[in-house]
Design a protein around this motif. Sequence first.
Motif, PDB file in Angstrom:
ATOM      1  N   ARG A   1       1.460   3.904  -2.995  1.00  0.00           N
ATOM      2  CA  ARG A   1       0.958   5.276  -2.879  1.00  0.00           C
ATOM      3  C   ARG A   1       2.032   6.279  -3.286  1.00  0.00           C
ATOM      4  O   ARG A   1       1.757   7.279  -3.961  1.00  0.00           O
ATOM      5  CB  ARG A   1       0.503   5.551  -1.443  1.00  0.00           C
ATOM      6  CG  ARG A   1      -0.238   6.878  -1.287  1.00  0.00           C
ATOM      7  CD  ARG A   1      -0.285   7.286   0.176  1.00  0.00           C
ATOM      8  NE  ARG A   1      -0.992   6.305   0.990  1.00  0.00           N
ATOM      9  CZ  ARG A   1      -2.301   6.333   1.240  1.00  0.00           C
ATOM     10  NH1 ARG A   1      -3.043   7.276   0.699  1.00  0.00           N
ATOM     11  NH2 ARG A   1      -2.851   5.429   2.016  1.00  0.00           N
TER      12      ARG A   1
ATOM     13  N   ALA B   1       0.804  -1.221   0.000  1.00  0.00           N
ATOM     14  CA  ALA B   1       0.000   0.000   0.000  1.00  0.00           C
ATOM     15  C   ALA B   1       0.837   1.272   0.000  1.00  0.00           C
ATOM     16  O   ALA B   1       0.682   2.132  -0.877  1.00  0.00           O
ATOM     17  CB  ALA B   1      -0.957  -0.009   1.185  1.00  0.00           C
TER      18      ALA B   1
ATOM     19  N   ILE C   1      -5.753   1.333  -1.190  1.00  0.00           N
ATOM     20  CA  ILE C   1      -5.619   2.615  -1.890  1.00  0.00           C
ATOM     21  C   ILE C   1      -6.672   2.752  -2.986  1.00  0.00           C
ATOM     22  O   ILE C   1      -7.384   3.759  -3.062  1.00  0.00           O
ATOM     23  CB  ILE C   1      -4.208   2.768  -2.493  1.00  0.00           C
ATOM     24  CG1 ILE C   1      -3.130   2.531  -1.421  1.00  0.00           C
ATOM     25  CG2 ILE C   1      -4.061   4.136  -3.143  1.00  0.00           C
ATOM     26  CD1 ILE C   1      -3.193   3.476  -0.246  1.00  0.00           C
TER      27      ILE C   1
END
Length: 283
Positions: A86, A82, A237
């Motif tokens: 990101r 994640a 996300i």
Amino acid sequence: MQQTPPQDSRDDDLADFTARSITLDGVTRTVYVGGSGPAVVVMAEMPGISPDVARFARWVRAAGLTVYLPSLFGRDGAYPEAEAGREVFRRACVSAEFRAFGAGRSSPVAVWLRALAAFAHGECGGHGVGALGMCFTGNFALTMMLEPAMLAPVLCQPSLPLDRPDGLEISPGELAAVRERLDREDLVVRAYRFEGDRFCTAQRFAAYAAALGPRFESRVLPADAANPAPPPFFSEIVGCPHSVVTAHLIDAAGEPTVAARDEIIGFLVKRLGGTGEQRQDVH
């Protein structure tokens, strides 16, 4: 360009592809190449060439096609965690190579990708080249139709521009030129999305349909057909059904995502002239 070694047991070392440094228009990128037969450019989604993206590329390769998998962002082969994902997404959004915001403009990187299509056709021959873009790269397969060698564009969940659910990431002049070519050469664009995808919306597909008319052939998969347990980047996300042929694909007989995958590969084989024989080289 040397790649960072894998850092997770779930990473893919991509060892069954040949990592090549290809320079076009003065820009050098790593491109993973494998297979034989007509060429298909597979462009990764966020956050990069994940194991699921590589798996799809292997399915294309197994159908008797040569895959060109360019490294556009992220760490090649990385499992999509994640926070790392990101950060890749943030960097791409401000990169001069991509136009993440604002409709009616094409990303500069599309010029390099068109050159890659021409280069791949020169190496592989055949009727022409196919291209499949996903998410951040979804619309690039359409823009690549400005290259005469391109014959088979597939748009999977095209997500740009991020700020216009009904916007298209292509300039009006380029869009008109693509539509004229599609009509003149009797070509079509295939496109896929999930119901409920907040990045690739019904409004966006409606805009494509309005611009391309019957040349735009879309497929919308039900939201409940998506893999309910994708990697963390997609669960935390992205947060919605999104990646038709990668993270949200359920690799089991009878699944709508498998039917979509097979339809896409069949389309590429038919347009480009691959063997269509599923060889056992997917792992």
